[in-house]
Design a protein around this motif. Structure first.
Motif, short mmCIF file in Angstrom:
data_model
loop_
_atom_site.label_atom_id
_atom_site.label_comp_id
_atom_site.label_asym_id
_atom_site.label_seq_id
_atom_site.Cartn_x
_atom_site.Cartn_y
_atom_site.Cartn_z
N UNK A 182 0.84 -1.18 0.00
CA UNK A 182 0.00 0.00 0.00
C UNK A 182 0.89 1.24 0.00
N UNK A 183 0.84 2.05 -1.07
CA UNK A 183 1.73 3.19 -1.26
C UNK A 183 0.93 4.49 -1.25
N UNK A 184 1.24 5.38 -0.30
CA UNK A 184 0.51 6.64 -0.21
C UNK A 184 0.80 7.58 -1.38
N UNK A 185 1.98 7.48 -1.96
CA UNK A 185 2.38 8.35 -3.06
C UNK A 185 1.90 7.80 -4.40
N UNK A 186 2.15 8.57 -5.46
CA UNK A 186 1.76 8.19 -6.82
C UNK A 186 2.98 7.73 -7.60
N UNK A 187 3.28 6.45 -7.66
CA UNK A 187 4.42 6.03 -8.48
C UNK A 187 4.22 6.34 -9.96
N UNK A 188 2.97 6.38 -10.41
CA UNK A 188 2.72 6.66 -11.84
C UNK A 188 3.02 8.11 -12.20
N UNK A 189 3.23 8.97 -11.20
CA UNK A 189 3.61 10.37 -11.44
C UNK A 189 5.05 10.65 -11.02
N UNK A 190 5.81 9.58 -10.77
CA UNK A 190 7.13 9.74 -10.14
C UNK A 190 8.30 9.31 -11.02
N UNK A 191 8.10 9.38 -12.34
CA UNK A 191 9.19 9.20 -13.30
C UNK A 191 9.97 7.90 -13.06
N UNK A 192 11.30 7.97 -13.03
CA UNK A 192 12.12 6.75 -12.96
C UNK A 192 11.92 6.00 -11.66
#
Length: 208
Positions: A182-192
């Motif tokens: 469960x990830x609070x951040x947005x990996x799809x908006x976090x480039x590499x």
């Protein structure tokens, strides 16, 4: 195949694009049979907690997700609001969450004499606190991810925190239990950084 759960609350297009970039076959769907055919699931989300839970119930997805994730132990990645829904509850609303992880969502508050701008929005560093089934393996260091949220995770059981960050105070920015991450951040908006997280979920993650 990776099934992206579509419940009318989330940035499913950007998640789908990232999964395609790492070579995954993925589909966005709320069709029960399509999701049953998926080997792994992504639960995205942007918006309000109660609305999201209401939509999951409206589309009959709560029972289906319990079947796939809890009974059959399909790996699931929760993202932002989707990450919060796996907990018990949120101060944002009155609906109970899915209850898969012993955690609750609490609104950001400044300490005494401190004004904290809410939502927490923008890039922030993330410190891994556990191995988490390899979800952070080979992510460039220091890890930096993009956040947009007003409520943060509070874990109520030892061993559930996967990563932490700091905004006004230290907070849990990722948690995990068994086949759920469960990830609070947005990996799809976090480039590499986010690209490697999705690659790890597709290629490595099965359980913590």
């Amino acid at each position: 195949m990776i099934g992206i759960v579509d419940y009318d609350t989330g940035n499913v297009g950007s998640v789908l694009n990232m999964l395609k970039k790492v070579g995954a076959q993925a589909v966005v769907s709320r069709d029960h049979e399509v999701l049953r055919s998926a080997t792994k699931l992504v639960l995205p989300g942007v918006g309000a907690f109660d609305e999201a839970m209401g939509n999951l119930h409206r589309f009959g997805l709560v029972d289906l997700l319990n079947e796939l994730v809890i009974e059959q132990r399909r790996p699931l990645l929760g993202v932002c609001l989707g990450a919060q829904l796996v907990g018990r509850a949120s101060e944002e609303g009155v609906q109970p969450g899915l209850g898969w992880i012993n955690a609750r969502m609490v609104r950001f508050r400044g300490t005494e004499g401190q004004t904290l701008r809410v939502p927490h929005m923008g890039w922030n560093t993330v410190q891994a606190e556990a191995e988490g089934g390899g979800i952070f393996r080979d992510v460039p260091q220091p890890m930096r991810f993009y956040f947009v949220h007003s409520y943060h995770m509070v874990v109520d059981e030892a061993g559930l925190e996967l990563a932490s960050s700091h905004y006004g105070h230290r907070f849990t920015s990722a948690m995990a239990r068994d086949n759920i991450v469960s990830l609070q951040f947005h990996p799809e908006k976090s480039h590499k950084y986010g690209l490697q997280v999705y690659r790890n979920f597709v290629e490595r993650f099965e359980t913590c």
